[in-house]
Design a protein around this motif. Structure first.
Motif, PDB file in Angstrom:
ATOM      1  N   THR A   1      -2.187  -6.195  25.588  1.00 47.23           N
ATOM      2  CA  THR A   1      -1.820  -5.893  24.206  1.00 47.23           C
ATOM      3  C   THR A   1      -0.396  -5.340  24.150  1.00 47.23           C
ATOM      4  O   THR A   1       0.354  -5.622  23.227  1.00 47.23           O
ATOM      5  CB  THR A   1      -2.821  -4.885  23.623  1.00 47.23           C
ATOM      6  OG1 THR A   1      -4.134  -5.405  23.814  1.00 47.23           O
ATOM      7  CG2 THR A   1      -2.592  -4.676  22.147  1.00 47.23           C
ATOM      8  N   GLN A   2      -0.044  -4.578  25.177  1.00 45.70           N
ATOM      9  CA  GLN A   2       1.302  -3.987  25.208  1.00 45.70           C
ATOM     10  C   GLN A   2       2.390  -5.063  25.163  1.00 45.70           C
ATOM     11  O   GLN A   2       3.289  -5.032  24.327  1.00 45.70           O
ATOM     12  CB  GLN A   2       1.454  -3.132  26.463  1.00 45.70           C
ATOM     13  CG  GLN A   2       2.797  -2.428  26.548  1.00 45.70           C
ATOM     14  CD  GLN A   2       2.865  -1.441  27.709  1.00 45.70           C
ATOM     15  OE1 GLN A   2       1.872  -1.221  28.402  1.00 45.70           O
ATOM     16  NE2 GLN A   2       4.024  -0.848  27.914  1.00 45.70           N
ATOM     17  N   GLU A   3       2.253  -6.056  26.059  1.00 47.98           N
ATOM     18  CA  GLU A   3       3.230  -7.160  26.047  1.00 47.98           C
ATOM     19  C   GLU A   3       3.198  -7.903  24.725  1.00 47.98           C
ATOM     20  O   GLU A   3       4.227  -8.338  24.207  1.00 47.98           O
ATOM     21  CB  GLU A   3       2.879  -8.184  27.134  1.00 47.98           C
ATOM     22  CG  GLU A   3       3.245  -7.836  28.543  1.00 47.98           C
ATOM     23  CD  GLU A   3       2.640  -8.896  29.464  1.00 47.98           C
ATOM     24  OE1 GLU A   3       3.317  -9.907  29.716  1.00 47.98           O
ATOM     25  OE2 GLU A   3       1.471  -8.718  29.882  1.00 47.98           O
ATOM     26  N   GLU A   4       1.977  -8.087  24.225  1.00 49.52           N
ATOM     27  CA  GLU A   4       1.801  -8.858  22.999  1.00 49.52           C
ATOM     28  C   GLU A   4       2.565  -8.216  21.848  1.00 49.52           C
ATOM     29  O   GLU A   4       3.328  -8.878  21.135  1.00 49.52           O
ATOM     30  CB  GLU A   4       0.309  -8.916  22.683  1.00 49.52           C
ATOM     31  CG  GLU A   4      -0.065  -9.755  21.494  1.00 49.52           C
ATOM     32  CD  GLU A   4      -1.577  -9.836  21.379  1.00 49.52           C
ATOM     33  OE1 GLU A   4      -2.206 -10.402  22.290  1.00 49.52           O
ATOM     34  OE2 GLU A   4      -2.127  -9.301  20.401  1.00 49.52           O
ATOM     35  N   LEU A   5       2.377  -6.909  21.690  1.00 43.20           N
ATOM     36  CA  LEU A   5       2.975  -6.227  20.544  1.00 43.20           C
ATOM     37  C   LEU A   5       4.477  -6.014  20.724  1.00 43.20           C
ATOM     38  O   LEU A   5       5.226  -5.984  19.762  1.00 43.20           O
ATOM     39  CB  LEU A   5       2.288  -4.877  20.301  1.00 43.20           C
ATOM     40  CG  LEU A   5       0.790  -4.918  20.009  1.00 43.20           C
ATOM     41  CD1 LEU A   5       0.305  -3.581  19.482  1.00 43.20           C
ATOM     42  CD2 LEU A   5       0.444  -6.005  19.008  1.00 43.20           C
ATOM     43  N   LEU A   6       4.907  -5.852  21.987  1.00 40.03           N
ATOM     44  CA  LEU A   6       6.320  -5.549  22.214  1.00 40.03           C
ATOM     45  C   LEU A   6       7.161  -6.800  22.430  1.00 40.03           C
ATOM     46  O   LEU A   6       8.360  -6.803  22.169  1.00 40.03           O
ATOM     47  CB  LEU A   6       6.479  -4.603  23.409  1.00 40.03           C
ATOM     48  CG  LEU A   6       5.859  -3.214  23.222  1.00 40.03           C
ATOM     49  CD1 LEU A   6       6.108  -2.336  24.440  1.00 40.03           C
ATOM     50  CD2 LEU A   6       6.382  -2.538  21.958  1.00 40.03           C
ATOM     51  N   GLN A   7       6.524  -7.883  22.928  1.00 38.14           N
ATOM     52  CA  GLN A   7       7.342  -9.050  23.277  1.00 38.14           C
ATOM     53  C   GLN A   7       6.996 -10.330  22.529  1.00 38.14           C
ATOM     54  O   GLN A   7       7.852 -11.169  22.306  1.00 38.14           O
ATOM     55  CB  GLN A   7       7.239  -9.308  24.783  1.00 38.14           C
ATOM     56  CG  GLN A   7       7.991  -8.252  25.592  1.00 38.14           C
ATOM     57  CD  GLN A   7       7.522  -8.194  27.033  1.00 38.14           C
ATOM     58  OE1 GLN A   7       7.127  -9.206  27.589  1.00 38.14           O
ATOM     59  NE2 GLN A   7       7.551  -7.008  27.609  1.00 38.14           N
TER      60      GLN A   7
ATOM     61  N   PRO B   1       2.053   5.471  23.757  1.00 38.64           N
ATOM     62  CA  PRO B   1       3.469   5.447  23.334  1.00 38.64           C
ATOM     63  C   PRO B   1       3.937   4.041  22.959  1.00 38.64           C
ATOM     64  O   PRO B   1       4.714   3.877  22.025  1.00 38.64           O
ATOM     65  CB  PRO B   1       4.225   5.951  24.569  1.00 38.64           C
ATOM     66  CG  PRO B   1       3.213   6.566  25.455  1.00 38.64           C
ATOM     67  CD  PRO B   1       1.864   6.037  25.084  1.00 38.64           C
ATOM     68  N   TRP B   2       3.415   3.028  23.642  1.00 39.30           N
ATOM     69  CA  TRP B   2       3.879   1.673  23.335  1.00 39.30           C
ATOM     70  C   TRP B   2       3.352   1.173  21.998  1.00 39.30           C
ATOM     71  O   TRP B   2       3.926   0.272  21.387  1.00 39.30           O
ATOM     72  CB  TRP B   2       3.572   0.699  24.466  1.00 39.30           C
ATOM     73  CG  TRP B   2       2.151   0.694  24.966  1.00 39.30           C
ATOM     74  CD1 TRP B   2       1.655   1.413  26.007  1.00 39.30           C
ATOM     75  CD2 TRP B   2       1.061  -0.062  24.445  1.00 39.30           C
ATOM     76  NE1 TRP B   2       0.312   1.152  26.174  1.00 39.30           N
ATOM     77  CE2 TRP B   2      -0.074   0.239  25.235  1.00 39.30           C
ATOM     78  CE3 TRP B   2       0.931  -0.972  23.413  1.00 39.30           C
ATOM     79  CZ2 TRP B   2      -1.324  -0.323  24.994  1.00 39.30           C
ATOM     80  CZ3 TRP B   2      -0.315  -1.541  23.178  1.00 39.30           C
ATOM     81  CH2 TRP B   2      -1.424  -1.211  23.966  1.00 39.30           C
ATOM     82  N   MET B   3       2.248   1.760  21.505  1.00 45.27           N
ATOM     83  CA  MET B   3       1.774   1.438  20.159  1.00 45.27           C
ATOM     84  C   MET B   3       2.770   1.973  19.124  1.00 45.27           C
ATOM     85  O   MET B   3       3.100   1.306  18.145  1.00 45.27           O
ATOM     86  CB  MET B   3       0.399   2.062  19.909  1.00 45.27           C
ATOM     87  CG  MET B   3      -0.730   1.337  20.592  1.00 45.27           C
ATOM     88  SD  MET B   3      -1.130  -0.202  19.723  1.00 45.27           S
ATOM     89  CE  MET B   3      -2.654  -0.670  20.531  1.00 45.27           C
TER      90      MET B   3
ATOM     91  N   ALA C   1       5.716  -0.233  19.194  1.00 47.59           N
ATOM     92  CA  ALA C   1       5.459  -1.488  18.480  1.00 47.59           C
ATOM     93  C   ALA C   1       5.608  -1.287  16.980  1.00 47.59           C
ATOM     94  O   ALA C   1       6.188  -2.126  16.279  1.00 47.59           O
ATOM     95  CB  ALA C   1       4.061  -1.996  18.804  1.00 47.59           C
ATOM     96  N   ARG C   2       5.102  -0.176  16.485  1.00 47.50           N
ATOM     97  CA  ARG C   2       5.235   0.113  15.054  1.00 47.50           C
ATOM     98  C   ARG C   2       6.703   0.266  14.686  1.00 47.50           C
ATOM     99  O   ARG C   2       7.135  -0.234  13.651  1.00 47.50           O
ATOM    100  CB  ARG C   2       4.445   1.383  14.731  1.00 47.50           C
ATOM    101  CG  ARG C   2       4.712   1.942  13.358  1.00 47.50           C
ATOM    102  CD  ARG C   2       3.643   2.901  12.895  1.00 47.50           C
ATOM    103  NE  ARG C   2       2.567   2.174  12.238  1.00 47.50           N
ATOM    104  CZ  ARG C   2       1.461   2.733  11.759  1.00 47.50           C
ATOM    105  NH1 ARG C   2       1.273   4.028  11.873  1.00 47.50           N
ATOM    106  NH2 ARG C   2       0.542   1.998  11.162  1.00 47.50           N
TER     107      ARG C   2
ATOM    108  N   PHE D   1      -1.134   8.486  13.050  1.00 49.12           N
ATOM    109  CA  PHE D   1      -1.028   7.040  13.216  1.00 49.12           C
ATOM    110  C   PHE D   1      -1.932   6.365  12.183  1.00 49.12           C
ATOM    111  O   PHE D   1      -3.093   6.038  12.440  1.00 49.12           O
ATOM    112  CB  PHE D   1      -1.398   6.623  14.642  1.00 49.12           C
ATOM    113  CG  PHE D   1      -0.843   5.277  15.031  1.00 49.12           C
ATOM    114  CD1 PHE D   1       0.450   5.169  15.533  1.00 49.12           C
ATOM    115  CD2 PHE D   1      -1.594   4.121  14.877  1.00 49.12           C
ATOM    116  CE1 PHE D   1       0.982   3.927  15.890  1.00 49.12           C
ATOM    117  CE2 PHE D   1      -1.072   2.873  15.216  1.00 49.12           C
ATOM    118  CZ  PHE D   1       0.218   2.784  15.722  1.00 49.12           C
ATOM    119  N   LEU D   2      -1.382   6.182  10.981  1.00 49.43           N
ATOM    120  CA  LEU D   2      -2.153   5.689   9.840  1.00 49.43           C
ATOM    121  C   LEU D   2      -2.106   4.166   9.807  1.00 49.43           C
ATOM    122  O   LEU D   2      -1.186   3.548  10.330  1.00 49.43           O
ATOM    123  CB  LEU D   2      -1.568   6.243   8.540  1.00 49.43           C
ATOM    124  CG  LEU D   2      -1.426   7.763   8.448  1.00 49.43           C
ATOM    125  CD1 LEU D   2      -0.839   8.154   7.097  1.00 49.43           C
ATOM    126  CD2 LEU D   2      -2.758   8.451   8.666  1.00 49.43           C
TER     127      LEU D   2
END
Lengths: 294, 406
Positions: free
Chosen positions: B217-223, B252-254, B257-258, B286-287
Motif C-alpha cells: 500500500t505504501q508504494e501504491e499511495l506514494l508512487q 507516517p507514509w499515510m 500520501a495525504r 486523521f479524518l
C-alpha cells in the motif's frame, strides 16, 4: 464420600455445560395468539432451526447465546400476505428489518414467468418468499402450483373469503401491499400498517394476531405464525415506541400518531438476520484486543 | 353585465396576486441549516420552486409558499452524496431508491459495478429508472465487479476502451474503480490510473493486499496513485495498515500520501470499518476526506451502515457535525468534479435536500467485527427532497392530516 462429592460436582458441571439451546431469548413479553399467550413473560429456546421450549425460567447455562429481551415483545415471525417484488423492489431488506419472516408476493409472476421469478427473486431471498400467481391461464397455473407446492400459495376460493375480505369492522389480516411505487411514499411496509391499526385502537395482541396466526391461516400455512414447540424458528422481537409519529394511507393523508411498532431483532430459520440494537453483538469494551479480530 | 365584469376583474386580480404571492412550492421552515459551501450553520428557511432551490433566508412569510413544512428542531443539509455505493454488477448490490432516499442520500456513486462492456446495460436497467441520482465509477475490468476469475483477469483491463466509454458517458461516469485484484503485481492499479489519465478522471482503489501480492500500500499511495485519486476503506486495517500496530500511530507514509494529494474515503461496508482503527486515527486527527457507505446487502442488514449511520459514528468519534456534513456533501462532490452543481443549497441549484433528526437515546453502532459501541445520539433521516420532489417523508409531515371525524 470425598470421591462421591467430587463425582457430583463433575456431574453438575457436565450438566450445566450441556448447551442444548443455540439461542435463548430471556424474559420477553410473549404474544403468540396461536397458543393463546397474551403478553406472558416467558423464555423462548431455539435449537437449530426450531423452537424447542417456551416456558418461564429456562436455564441460561443451557444456551450458547443468551439474549435478554426483557421489556420487548417476542412474537412469531410476522407474515405479510400482500407484497409485490416486481421491478426494483428487493425482498430481504424490505421485510426482515420489520420482523417479517414470511412474505407473499401477490401476483408479480404469472404461470409463464414463475420459473424466472423463482430463479431471480425467490431463490436469492433469505425471507421465506411465497407467491400467489397472477391469474392468466387456470390450467397452467394449477400445473405450476402442483409443481411448486412449497412456494405457491393457493388463492382462497371466493366462498372461503371471509378470512381475507371481512365485513366486520376489524380486518382479519393486516398486510403491507408494498411495491416499488409505495415503499418510500407512503412508506408501505408492515410496520407502518401495524402501527396504523395500533393507533386506530387495536391492542398490540390484536394487531399481532392479524400478522401471525390469522395471516398463516389465510395462506393455509398453519405451521407458521406460531411459537409452538417444534415450529420453525422464525421470530420477531418488537417494541412499541411512544412519541410523535405520522403515518400515511394510500390516499396520502396523514394519521397523527403517538405509538409505533419497531422491530429490533429478527430470527429467520434459527439465524439472527436483523439486530438493529446489537442485542446479540459484543460491546467493544468486552471484545478483547484488536488482534482477536479475524 | 357590470356585475359580471367586476367579478371577473376581481377574480383575475386575485389570481394574479396569488400567483405572484405564492412564488415558492415548498418552504422548509425553522430548521438548523448546515450548508458548508456557503458557510451557513443556523436557523433558516429554505424555499424550493420547481426543481430548484429558490431562497435560503432567515424568514419566509406564509403567503409566499404553497406548502410550509415545519422542520424546527431538525437539521437541514444538502442532499447527501455517497461516493461509494453498489447498485449494479456486484452480487450484494442494492436497488438505489429504497435504501438511498430513506437515508437522505440523493446522489450515489456506484463504485465499479459496471465496466466498459456492461455500462450500457447499467444505464438502461438501473440508472434510467432511479429517482436517486446515480453516477458511476467504471471498473477497469470490462466485465465489471462480478467476482473471480473476472476481477483478476488482466486481459480484460483495457485503458483505451475504458477511457473511451467514460468520454462517451460523461453525464454519468465520474471516475474509475479498481477492486479485489488478487494477482501479484501492479497491472490493475496501473491500468486504472492509465485510463484515468486518458479520461482525466480520478481512480478509486480498493486493493487486496495479500502476502504474495508483490506490492504494498505504501508504494501504491506514494508512487502509483496520482493526487486526486481515492484510497477507499481507509479504516480497514486488514489490508492497508493505517495504524502501526506497535506504536498505535498513524503510519507516517499515510500522512505523506495525504500531503501529496491522495484522498481518503471511509467506504464503511461490511468488512471495512473497525472501531480501533477509526478511533485511533480520528484521535490523531486523521479524518476522512469523504464519508461514504459502500452499502450493500450484508452491510445494510448487519451494520445498517447507511449515510446517517456512518455520520453518527463519526460524531461518536468526536468529529463536529458541520465537518461531518462537509465531508458527506461538498467534499465528495468536489472529488468527482460535480461541485458546486452538487453538495450545496445555493440559490438556483437543483433542489436535493435531506432533513435529519438528531435523536437522543441509547443506540448500538456496529463495525466490521461486528462489535458495538453504544452511543447516546444518532442521526436519522426524516425527509428527503430530490429534484424538488418529496421522495421520502418518514412522518408524512408534508402531507395533509387525516382525522377520525372526516
Amino acid at each position: 464420600m470425598k470421591r462421591l462429592f467430587a463425582g457430583l460436582l463433575f456431574a453438575s458441571a457436565a450438566l450445566s455445560a450441556q448447551q442444548i439451546y443455540d439461542v435463548l431469548l430471556k424474559n420477553g413479553r410473549v404474544i403468540d395468539p396461536a397458543n393463546r399467550r397474551e403478553s406472558q413473560v416467558l423464555d423462548v429456546a431455539i435449537a437449530g432451526n426450531r423452537i424447542v421450549r417456551v416456558a418461564p425460567n429456562l436455564q441460561a447455562s443451557h444456551a450458547h447465546a443468551v439474549i435478554d429481551v426483557s421489556g420487548y415483545i417476542v412474537a412469531p415471525g410476522l407474515i405479510d400476505i400482500n407484497a409485490r417484488f416486481a421491478s426494483t423492489l428487493k425482498p430481504d431488506y424490505n421485510t426482515l428489518p420489520y420482523g417479517v419472516t414470511t412474505v407473499v408476493d401477490a401476483g408479480s409472476a404469472t404461470c409463464d414467468t414463475f420459473a424466472d421469478f423463482k430463479k431471480e427473486v425467490i431463490d436469492h431471498a433469505k425471507v421465506r418468499l411465497l407467491a400467489i400467481l397472477s391469474p392468466t391461464n387456470a390450467e397452467c397455473a394449477s400445473r405450476v402450483a402442483r409443481q411448486n407446492p412449497e412456494t405457491i400459495v393457493s388463492v382462497a376460493a371466493p366462498d372461503a373469503g371471509p378470512l381475507l375480505f371481512s365485513r366486520k369492522s376489524l380486518p382479519d389480516t393486516i398486510s403491507s401491499h408494498m411495491d416499488w411505487n409505495s415503499i418510500l411514499v407512503p412508506r408501505a411496509n408492515l410496520s407502518t400498517a401495524m402501527s396504523i391499526f395500533l393507533n386506530l385502537g387495536m391492542t398490540p395482541e390484536q394487531v399481532i394476531e392479524r400478522v401471525t396466526f390469522n395471516a398463516a391461516r389465510a395462506i393455509k400455512h398453519t405451521e407458521l405464525g406460531t411459537l409452538s414447540e417444534g415450529a420453525p424458528a422464525d421470530l420477531a422481537i418488537l417494541e412499541i415506541q411512544e412519541g410523535k409519529f405520522g403515518f400515511l394511507d394510500s390516499a396520502l393523508t396523514r394519521l397523527d400518531a403517538t405509538r409505533r411498532f419497531r422491530c429490533l431483532l429478527t430470527i429467520r430459520n434459527g439465524v439472527i438476520v436483523w439486530d438493529s440494537d446489537g442485542l446479540s453483538i459484543t460491546d467493544t469494551l468486552k471484545a478483547g484486543p484488536y488482534t482477536n479480530f479475524k | 353585465m357590470m356585475h359580471f365584469m367586476r367579478t371577473t376583474a376581481g377574480l383575475i386580480l386575485l389570481l394574479c396576486l396569488s400567483a405572484s404571492a405564492q412564488q415558492y412550492d415548498i418552504v422548509l421552515r425553522g430548521g438548523r441549516v448546515i450548508d458548508p459551501a456557503n458557510n451557513i450553520d443556523g436557523p433558516m428557511d429554505i424555499a424550493i420552486t420547481g426543481n430548484r432551490i429558490a431562497a435560503v433566508t432567515a424568514h419566509i412569510a406564509d403567503p409566499q409558499a404553497r406548502k410550509i413544512v415545519d422542520v424546527a428542531g431538525m437539521i437541514v443539509v444538502p442532499g447527501l452524496v455517497d461516493l461509494h455505493a453498489h447498485v449494479f454488477g456486484y452480487e450484494g448490490s442494492l436497488a438505489p431508491d429504497d435504501t438511498a432516499l430513506p437515508a437522505g442520500t440523493t446522489t450515489i456513486v456506484d463504485a465499479g459495478g459496471s465496466g466498459w462492456r456492461t455500462f450500457d446495460e447499467f444505464r438502461r436497467t438501473v440508472i434510467a429508472h432511479s429517482a436517486t441520482r446515480v453516477l458511476a465509477l467504471l471498473n477497469i475490468v470490462g466485465a465489471g465487479m462480478v467476482g473471480e476469475p473476472y476481477e483478476s483477469n488482466v486481459d480484460d483491463m483495457d485503458p483505451a476502451a475504458t477511457s473511451a466509454a467514460i468520454l462517451r458517458n460523461r453525464d454519468i461516469i465520474v471516475g474509475i474503480k479498481t477492486a479485489h485484484f488478487a494477482k501479484p503485481g501492479w497491472a490493475a492499479i496501473d491500468r486504472a490510473v492509465e485510463a484515468g489519465r486518458r479520461a482525466r478522471v480520478p481512480v478509486m482503489v480498493d486493493d487486496k493486499i495479500l502476502t504474495n501480492s508483490q506490492r504494498t500500500t505504501q508504494e501504491e499511495l506514494l508512487q502509483h496513485l496520482r493526487p486526486g485519486d481515492i484510497h477507499t476503506h481507509m479504516y480497514n486495517d486488514r489490508q492497508i495498515e493505517l495504524i502501526d500496530r506497535f506504536t498505535g500511530k498513524v503510519q507516517p507514509w499515510m500522512i505523506e500520501a495525504r500531503k501529496r494529494g491522495v484522498l481518503f474515503d471511509v467506504g464503511h461496508g461490511g468488512g471495512s470499518f473497525l472501531w480501533p482503527v477509526a478511533s485511533a486515527a480520528i484521535k490523531q486527527g486523521f479524518l476522512p476526506d469523504t464519508i461514504s457507505t459502500d452499502l450493500h446487502t450484508s452491510s445494510f442488514m448487519i451494520q445498517q451502515s447507511d449515510m446517517p449511520n456512518v455520520m453518527s459514528k463519526m460524531l461518536l468519534l468526536g468529529m463536529k457535525l458541520e465537518d461531518i456534513v462537509l465531508r458527506s456533501t461538498v467534499n465528495p462532490a468536489k472529488e468527482i468534479s460535480r461541485f458546486p452543481e452538487l453538495g450545496t443549497l445555493s440559490g438556483g441549484s437543483i433542489a436535493d435536500v435531506a432533513v435529519l433528526e438528531m435523536q437522543n437515546g441509547v443506540y448500538a453502532l456496529k463495525d466490521a467485527w461486528p462489535a458495538k459501541k453504544l452511543a447516546t445520539q444518532r442521526l436519522e433521516c426524516v425527509l428527503t427532497i430530490r429534484n424538488g420532489k418529496v421522495v421520502f417523508d418518514r412522518d408524512g409531515r408534508t402531507f395533509p392530516a387525516w382525522s377520525v371525524t372526516q
